[in-house]
Design a protein around this motif. Structure first.
Motif, PDB file in Angstrom:
ATOM      1  N   PHE A 145       0.819  -1.221   0.000  1.00 27.43           N
ATOM      2  CA  PHE A 145       0.000   0.000   0.000  1.00 27.43           C
ATOM      3  C   PHE A 145       0.854   1.272   0.000  1.00 27.43           C
ATOM      4  O   PHE A 145       0.614   2.182  -0.803  1.00 27.43           O
ATOM      5  N   PRO A 146       1.875   1.407   0.869  1.00 24.04           N
ATOM      6  CA  PRO A 146       2.627   2.668   0.891  1.00 24.04           C
ATOM      7  C   PRO A 146       3.595   2.858  -0.273  1.00 24.04           C
ATOM      8  O   PRO A 146       3.864   4.001  -0.659  1.00 24.04           O
ATOM      9  N   LEU A 147       4.129   1.771  -0.842  1.00 25.91           N
ATOM     10  CA  LEU A 147       5.155   1.952  -1.876  1.00 25.91           C
ATOM     11  C   LEU A 147       4.652   2.742  -3.083  1.00 25.91           C
ATOM     12  O   LEU A 147       5.296   3.717  -3.490  1.00 25.91           O
ATOM     13  N   PRO A 148       3.543   2.376  -3.712  1.00 30.06           N
ATOM     14  CA  PRO A 148       3.105   3.141  -4.889  1.00 30.06           C
ATOM     15  C   PRO A 148       2.844   4.611  -4.585  1.00 30.06           C
ATOM     16  O   PRO A 148       3.127   5.479  -5.418  1.00 30.06           O
ATOM     17  N   ALA A 149       2.307   4.908  -3.391  1.00 30.03           N
ATOM     18  CA  ALA A 149       2.052   6.305  -3.034  1.00 30.03           C
ATOM     19  C   ALA A 149       3.367   7.075  -2.933  1.00 30.03           C
ATOM     20  O   ALA A 149       3.474   8.215  -3.400  1.00 30.03           O
ATOM     21  N   ARG A 150       4.379   6.463  -2.327  1.00 29.09           N
ATOM     22  CA  ARG A 150       5.675   7.138  -2.206  1.00 29.09           C
ATOM     23  C   ARG A 150       6.331   7.328  -3.567  1.00 29.09           C
ATOM     24  O   ARG A 150       6.932   8.374  -3.839  1.00 29.09           O
ATOM     25  N   VAL A 151       6.215   6.321  -4.413  1.00 23.87           N
ATOM     26  CA  VAL A 151       6.865   6.388  -5.729  1.00 23.87           C
ATOM     27  C   VAL A 151       6.197   7.417  -6.631  1.00 23.87           C
ATOM     28  O   VAL A 151       6.878   8.193  -7.310  1.00 23.87           O
ATOM     29  N   ILE A 152       4.877   7.445  -6.668  1.00 20.39           N
ATOM     30  CA  ILE A 152       4.188   8.370  -7.577  1.00 20.39           C
ATOM     31  C   ILE A 152       4.239   9.799  -7.058  1.00 20.39           C
ATOM     32  O   ILE A 152       4.161  10.760  -7.828  1.00 20.39           O
ATOM     33  N   SER A 153       4.386   9.971  -5.740  1.00 19.26           N
ATOM     34  CA  SER A 153       4.360  11.310  -5.169  1.00 19.26           C
ATOM     35  C   SER A 153       5.626  12.102  -5.488  1.00 19.26           C
ATOM     36  O   SER A 153       5.559  13.303  -5.771  1.00 19.26           O
ATOM     37  N   GLU A 154       6.766  11.450  -5.419  1.00 21.80           N
ATOM     38  CA  GLU A 154       8.025  12.179  -5.562  1.00 21.80           C
ATOM     39  C   GLU A 154       8.171  12.870  -6.917  1.00 21.80           C
ATOM     40  O   GLU A 154       8.544  14.047  -6.975  1.00 21.80           O
ATOM     41  N   PRO A 155       7.897  12.189  -8.045  1.00 22.09           N
ATOM     42  CA  PRO A 155       8.031  12.892  -9.335  1.00 22.09           C
ATOM     43  C   PRO A 155       7.086  14.068  -9.495  1.00 22.09           C
ATOM     44  O   PRO A 155       7.316  14.942 -10.330  1.00 22.09           O
ATOM     45  N   PHE A 156       6.005  14.106  -8.706  1.00 19.77           N
ATOM     46  CA  PHE A 156       5.054  15.210  -8.806  1.00 19.77           C
ATOM     47  C   PHE A 156       5.300  16.284  -7.756  1.00 19.77           C
ATOM     48  O   PHE A 156       4.506  17.207  -7.604  1.00 19.77           O
ATOM     49  N   ASP A 165      -1.590  11.000   3.422  1.00 20.54           N
ATOM     50  CA  ASP A 165      -2.898  11.552   3.064  1.00 20.54           C
ATOM     51  C   ASP A 165      -3.326  11.072   1.678  1.00 20.54           C
ATOM     52  O   ASP A 165      -4.492  10.694   1.463  1.00 20.54           O
ATOM     53  N   LEU A 166      -2.385  11.072   0.738  1.00 22.71           N
ATOM     54  CA  LEU A 166      -2.713  10.651  -0.622  1.00 22.71           C
ATOM     55  C   LEU A 166      -3.186   9.206  -0.648  1.00 22.71           C
ATOM     56  O   LEU A 166      -4.138   8.866  -1.353  1.00 22.71           O
ATOM     57  N   GLY A 167      -2.521   8.348   0.109  1.00 23.98           N
ATOM     58  CA  GLY A 167      -2.929   6.954   0.166  1.00 23.98           C
ATOM     59  C   GLY A 167      -4.328   6.783   0.732  1.00 23.98           C
ATOM     60  O   GLY A 167      -5.132   5.988   0.225  1.00 23.98           O
ATOM     61  N   GLU A 168      -4.643   7.527   1.775  1.00 24.92           N
ATOM     62  CA  GLU A 168      -5.974   7.427   2.392  1.00 24.92           C
ATOM     63  C   GLU A 168      -7.059   7.959   1.451  1.00 24.92           C
ATOM     64  O   GLU A 168      -8.144   7.376   1.344  1.00 24.92           O
ATOM     65  N   TRP A 169      -6.779   9.072   0.778  1.00 27.47           N
ATOM     66  CA  TRP A 169      -7.748   9.599  -0.179  1.00 27.47           C
ATOM     67  C   TRP A 169      -8.002   8.593  -1.301  1.00 27.47           C
ATOM     68  O   TRP A 169      -9.139   8.385  -1.729  1.00 27.47           O
ATOM     69  N   SER A 170      -6.933   7.999  -1.792  1.00 29.00           N
ATOM     70  CA  SER A 170      -7.056   7.014  -2.864  1.00 29.00           C
ATOM     71  C   SER A 170      -7.911   5.840  -2.430  1.00 29.00           C
ATOM     72  O   SER A 170      -8.776   5.367  -3.177  1.00 29.00           O
ATOM     73  N   LEU A 241      -6.260  11.361 -11.095  1.00 33.83           N
ATOM     74  CA  LEU A 241      -6.250  10.084 -11.811  1.00 33.83           C
ATOM     75  C   LEU A 241      -4.907   9.376 -11.657  1.00 33.83           C
ATOM     76  O   LEU A 241      -4.841   8.177 -11.377  1.00 33.83           O
ATOM     77  N   LEU A 242      -3.813  10.111 -11.862  1.00 33.72           N
ATOM     78  CA  LEU A 242      -2.491   9.494 -11.780  1.00 33.72           C
ATOM     79  C   LEU A 242      -2.218   8.959 -10.383  1.00 33.72           C
ATOM     80  O   LEU A 242      -1.626   7.887 -10.213  1.00 33.72           O
ATOM     81  N   LEU A 243      -2.653   9.706  -9.373  1.00 36.80           N
ATOM     82  CA  LEU A 243      -2.491   9.217  -8.011  1.00 36.80           C
ATOM     83  C   LEU A 243      -3.334   7.968  -7.804  1.00 36.80           C
ATOM     84  O   LEU A 243      -2.837   6.932  -7.354  1.00 36.80           O
ATOM     85  N   PHE A 244      -4.628   8.049  -8.139  1.00 37.99           N
ATOM     86  CA  PHE A 244      -5.539   6.951  -7.831  1.00 37.99           C
ATOM     87  C   PHE A 244      -5.202   5.695  -8.626  1.00 37.99           C
ATOM     88  O   PHE A 244      -5.002   4.617  -8.056  1.00 37.99           O
ATOM     89  N   ALA A 245      -5.145   5.826  -9.955  1.00 43.72           N
ATOM     90  CA  ALA A 245      -4.922   4.647 -10.796  1.00 43.72           C
ATOM     91  C   ALA A 245      -3.554   4.036 -10.512  1.00 43.72           C
ATOM     92  O   ALA A 245      -3.405   2.815 -10.434  1.00 43.72           O
ATOM     93  N   GLY A 246      -2.549   4.899 -10.355  1.00 40.96           N
ATOM     94  CA  GLY A 246      -1.211   4.394 -10.101  1.00 40.96           C
ATOM     95  C   GLY A 246      -1.082   3.731  -8.754  1.00 40.96           C
ATOM     96  O   GLY A 246      -0.354   2.755  -8.597  1.00 40.96           O
ATOM     97  N   HIS A 247      -1.787   4.247  -7.762  1.00 36.95           N
ATOM     98  CA  HIS A 247      -1.653   3.703  -6.414  1.00 36.95           C
ATOM     99  C   HIS A 247      -2.385   2.375  -6.266  1.00 36.95           C
ATOM    100  O   HIS A 247      -1.803   1.370  -5.851  1.00 36.95           O
ATOM    101  N   GLU A 248      -3.655   2.350  -6.597  1.00 37.13           N
ATOM    102  CA  GLU A 248      -4.474   1.181  -6.305  1.00 37.13           C
ATOM    103  C   GLU A 248      -4.058  -0.050  -7.105  1.00 37.13           C
ATOM    104  O   GLU A 248      -3.955  -1.145  -6.560  1.00 37.13           O
TER     105      GLU A 248
END
Length: 408
Positions: A145-156, A165-170, A241-248
């Motif tokens: 669960f935390p890895l995709p959120a950390r990975v997608i967050s940094e480039p943005f 917060d991003l993970g919980e929203w997703s 979209l990028l946060l949600f689709a990429g994370h889940e």
């Protein structure tokens, strides 16, 4: 009798843990099947899915037909959610789809994503380090669960303290998008999640405007300034979209993949001894236990599919996880084979809607499994049977407890 009942009702509790028994029957007896529980056509054969996914006569503008099936109170709660989802490129047909996709497509090419390898490796190592001092974890909460959120967050350009917060929203948005059936408060949670995400990303965009930097958000702003530029609402929707689709989907790929790998210890040992097999193993995970189940299309015109008369406006559910077990394409489809040759799975879709984040998902999973198998030994499943989320669109687990020894 239960099989017949479940085939008629794909919302039946027996369908969630074992969809493939039903799908096998449908592929054999009724590959284009009208399902009263979904009020739409369920397509189960690989060849039919491949054709429909590339056919412009099937629209992805599925949002309004879905909203037509919810009550007035729920519709009021989802108006804000609908406004954001309406700007998702995955819910738009050409030419709007191409305009929305073009803004970031070149930054998700494999050669661009390869530059993220050091960052992804660092995030993977950080999470595995968190396993120290324990001999058992819930792999989903501790890693997948935390890895995709950390990975997608940094480039943005998202600060580390906001990643949780991003993970919980997703997660709160997922129950709405994935058509969860046992979440009575999903509309309220989705509404709040979208409002919080939209506010956060608007501030992120403004901060990047005040303090320009070379990251994906900065590039999105540059694209917005072009002749076919995106509005602020469209940029916010793209970020959501990028946060949600990429994370889940990536979280489910990691959990589903490890769960099945641990049920095949000989395959896991092969990967330990020969890490060069890991890319092929990830493709098998995508094919065999991929996170995507049905994707939805709308018939833009009246047509005939085999013996079925499809009306304009009918919903069509393309069962990707059924196509993945089609024996006409995949020899021994019900066996998990990490060395499968020519794995022509459709886990990322086909055609113009092929998943933009596919190169990132592949790279992240390859690095994750390489490091997990290198640093953890004697990994054992402590969750006897998968505890699947009660969702139609995604294939994901509630929890996945594992025990292990730290190799280093």
């Amino acid at each position: 009798m239960l099989l017949m009942e479940t085939a008629r009702d794909l919302k039946h509790p027996a369908f969630i843990p074992d969809p493939h028994t039903v799908y096998l029957r449908l592929r054999t007896e009724e590959p284009i099947h009208w399902n009263p529980s979904l009020r739409g056509w369920v397509i189960t054969r690989y060849s039919d899915l491949s054709s429909i996914l590339k056919n412009p006569s099937f629209s992805v503008a599925a949002l309004q037909p879905f909203l037509g099936h919810v009550g007035i109170d729920s519709r009021r709660k989802t108006e804000r959610v609908s406004a954001v989802l309406a700007d998702w490129m995955v819910l738009n047909d050409p030419p709007q789809h191409g305009r929305l996709r073009k803004a970031l497509a070149k930054y998700f090419l494999p050669q661009e994503i390869a530059g993220l390898r050091p960052m992804i490796l660092s995030r993977v190592e950080e999470l595995i380090n968190g396993f120290r001092g324990r001999n058992q974890v819930d792999f989903i909460q501790a890693f997948a669960f935390p890895l995709p959120a950390r990975v997608i967050s940094e480039p943005f350009g998202v600060s580390p303290e906001r990643v949780e917060d991003l993970g919980e929203w997703s997660e709160d948005l997922k129950d709405f998008v994935a058509l969860a059936r046992s979440s009575p408060d999903k509309y309220d949670r989705a509404k709040k999640a979208v409002e919080d995400m939209a506010a956060f990303f608007r501030e992120t965009l403004r901060d990047h405007s005040r303090n320009p930097r070379d990251d994906f958000t900065g590039r999105l702003l540059e694209a917005g300034a072009g002749p076919e530029g995106l509005s602020e609402d469209e940029m916010v929707a793209k970020l959501v979209l990028l946060l949600f689709a990429g994370h889940e989907t990536r979280a489910s790929l990691l959990a589903n993949g490890l769960s099945w790998l641990l049920r095949c210890p000989a395959s896991m040992e092969k990967l330990r001894l020969n890490p060069s097999l890991i890319p092929g193993a990830v493709e098998e995970m995508l094919q065999y236990v991929g996170p995507a189940q049905p994707v939805t299309r709308i018939a833009a015109e009246k047509m005939r599919l085999a013996d079925a008369n499809v009306r304009q406006g009918d919903r069509v559910f393309l069962a990707l996880n059924s196509a993945a077990r089609d024996s006409s394409v995949f020899p021994e489809p019900n066996s998990f084979k990490i060395g499968r040759n020519s794995n022509r799975h459709m886990a990322f879709g086909l055609g113009i809607h092929f998943c933009l984040g596919a190169p990132l998902a592949r790279l992240e999973a390859q690095i994750a499994f390489d490091r997990l198998l290198s640093r953890l030994s004697r990994i054992q499943l402590e969750t006897p049977q998968p505890d699947w989320h009660d969702e139609l669109v995604t294939r994901s687990m509630e929890r996945l407890f594992i025990s292990y020894d730290m190799a280093m």
